[in-house]
Design a protein around this motif. Structure first.
Motif, PDB file in Angstrom:
ATOM      1  N   VAL A 226       0.700  -1.184   0.042  1.00 60.95           N
ATOM      2  CA  VAL A 226      -0.155  -0.063   0.006  1.00 60.95           C
ATOM      3  C   VAL A 226       0.937   1.218   0.024  1.00 60.95           C
ATOM      4  O   VAL A 226       0.560   2.256  -0.647  1.00 60.95           O
ATOM      5  CB  VAL A 226      -0.769  -0.069   1.334  1.00 60.95           C
ATOM      6  N   ASN A 229       2.019   1.804  -3.467  1.00 62.24           N
ATOM      7  CA  ASN A 229       0.932   2.383  -4.248  1.00 62.24           C
ATOM      8  C   ASN A 229       0.782   3.926  -4.005  1.00 62.24           C
ATOM      9  O   ASN A 229       0.533   4.735  -4.717  1.00 62.24           O
ATOM     10  CB  ASN A 229      -0.341   1.572  -4.009  1.00 62.24           C
ATOM     11  N   ALA A 230       1.006   4.100  -2.822  1.00 63.91           N
ATOM     12  CA  ALA A 230       1.023   5.616  -2.269  1.00 63.91           C
ATOM     13  C   ALA A 230       1.930   6.439  -2.981  1.00 63.91           C
ATOM     14  O   ALA A 230       1.535   7.642  -3.768  1.00 63.91           O
ATOM     15  CB  ALA A 230       0.724   5.879  -0.867  1.00 63.91           C
ATOM     16  N   ALA A 339      -4.452   3.344  -0.393  1.00 66.28           N
ATOM     17  CA  ALA A 339      -3.099   4.124  -0.865  1.00 66.28           C
ATOM     18  C   ALA A 339      -3.532   5.718  -1.293  1.00 66.28           C
ATOM     19  O   ALA A 339      -2.516   6.437  -0.870  1.00 66.28           O
ATOM     20  CB  ALA A 339      -2.698   3.434  -2.185  1.00 66.28           C
TER      21      ALA A 339
END
Ligand code: UDP
Ligand code: GLC
Length: 389
Positions: A226, A229-230, A339
């Motif tokens: 995550v 993805n952020a 995210a």
């Protein structure tokens, strides 16, 4: 020598340095000669205990090692291994005539302690550091271990109120539970200087304008994917440090993270640092400490550590996390697995340095007041004293 005076026989199933073991390290070092430790596997945890002067030996666990956390039901071979190991533990306890209590630091260690307790006539205390029940544990596994606890655990020490509540919600007896939050040693955080942190940052991410960092073993529920993805939603001058290793065989997940980074074209901005012993310095060297667990975190030592490092901490709002920081004052909370929300929270802090600094300072003050090692050791000692008589 300490083995001859110890009242507490402490048990843990692993030799690696997870959060539960780092916490037990401080607890047992704090108990001093009152404790002797038996690990069911060798590794850096044994070395760390010895460096801190804790009496420790390894009792190999055999087929019990094959049982994965949260797995449905252990095989007959594993149960036999647990029974044999319990016999070894009971023998050790009887031989060291001073032992008055078995103190188990993990689920596997508790199963062995519970089986040993009856055989050596000693009480068992379980330091529970997991949120029992789904999604972390299967219902069958939970039912088995809670039944054992209700039968044999004289006390259950929970690392957070959330952990205590999950135990009770799973059928565990409420009256045996005592909550003792983790305490974190402030010394490594006091020792970091701005100059050393700056040098470390330049060494890891030369020229990065903004650094977010996640700390912890590589595991799907710890949410490193995550954080990646952020990062993909943040400007190109923002870097991500992923600090930690797959401690319990999650090599496929670790390989998947690297593939995800390649796929997203982030290789120059994501730094995999592996397991590190300089977490305090790395935290101080980053701009923001991110906790990204996708499932409720039982406690989350890394939150307190980020606060002690005087960094704003962004964490996922579930489990014990809410007992550690308050959204908007001592940290920032985002929904687990989101995210976009994480990227927004990182951007918002970056855009408002005075707010980031105020949250970091309030977090540091709170962490020092609420999560000291001495209080943790006192809390555990009180339970052990009560039980040992
Ligand atoms: N940690 C470490 N080196 C690393 C990554 C993590 O020493 O490279 C430590 C971290 O500082 C923290 C612990 O591992 O003290 C993780 O504990 P936490 O309670 O956050 O999670 P757990 O792994 O126990 O679920
Ligand atoms: C466990 C939990 C973690 C907790 C640690 C120390 O490993 O996963 O949340 O901080 O124990 O109690």
């Amino acid at each position: 020598m300490t083995a001859h005076v110890a009242r507490v026989l402490a048990l843990d199933h692993t030799g690696v340095l997870g959060g539960a073991e780092l916490s037990m390290l401080d607890v047992t070092a704090g108990l001093g000669g009152d404790v002797t430790v038996r690990l069911f596997a060798d590794g850096p945890f044994r070395e760390a205990l010895q460096r801190r002067g804790v009496d420790v030996q390894v009792l190999p666990m055999g087929a019990l090692g094959g049982v994965r956390k949260g797995s449905l039901v252990p095989s007959p071979r594993a149960l036999l291994a647990a029974w044999r190991l319990a016999g070894d533990v009971a023998r050790e306890a009887r031989t060291a005539r001073t032992v008055r209590v078995l103190y188990a630091n993990s689920e596997k260690a508790f199963v062995v302690a519970a089986l040993a307790a009856g055989r050596c006539g000693l009480p068992a205390v379980w330091h529970l550091r997991d949120l029992l029940g789904p999604p972390h544990f299967s219902r069958l596994n939970t039912r088995g271990v809670v039944t054992l606890a209700n039968w044999r655990a004289t006390r259950v020490i929970a690392n957070s109120q959330a952990t205590a509540d999950a135990f009770v919600a799973s059928g565990g007896a409420r009256d045996v539970v005592r909550v003792v939050h983790n305490g974190i040693d402030t010394a490594p955080y006091d020792a970091v200087t701005d100059a050393s942190a700056h040098a470390l940052r330049e060494c890891v991410s030369p020229g990065a304008a903004h650094v977010m960092a996640v700390f912890g073993r590589l595991h799907a529920w710890k949410g490193q994917h995550v954080a990646i993805n952020a990062l993909a939603q943040l400007p190109g001058d923002c870097h991500l440090w992923i600090v930690g290793a797959p401690l319990f065989g999650e090599d496929d997940f670790a390989a998947g993270l690297r593939a995800q980074v390649e796929r997203l074209g982030l290789a120059s901005r994501v730094h995999f640092l592996g397991f590190r012993n300089d977490v305090a310095a790395l935290m101080r060297a980053a701009d923001v400490v991110v906790h990204a667990s996708t499932l409720p975190e039982p406690f989350g030592r890394v939150l307190v550590e980020g606060m002690l490092a005087r960094r704003p901490v962004i964490a996922t709002a579930a489990g014990g996390v809410r007992e550690i920081l308050t959204d908007g004052s001592t940290g920032v909370l985002v929904p687990p697995g989101d995210a976009a929300a994480l990227a927004r929270a990182v951007s918002a802090l970056r855009a408002d340095p005075p707010r980031a600094a105020a949250i970091a300072q309030a977090g540091a003050d709170h962490a020092r007041r609420a999560f000291g090692v001495a209080a943790m050791v006192r809390g555990v000692r009180a339970v052990l004293d009560e039980v040992a008589g």
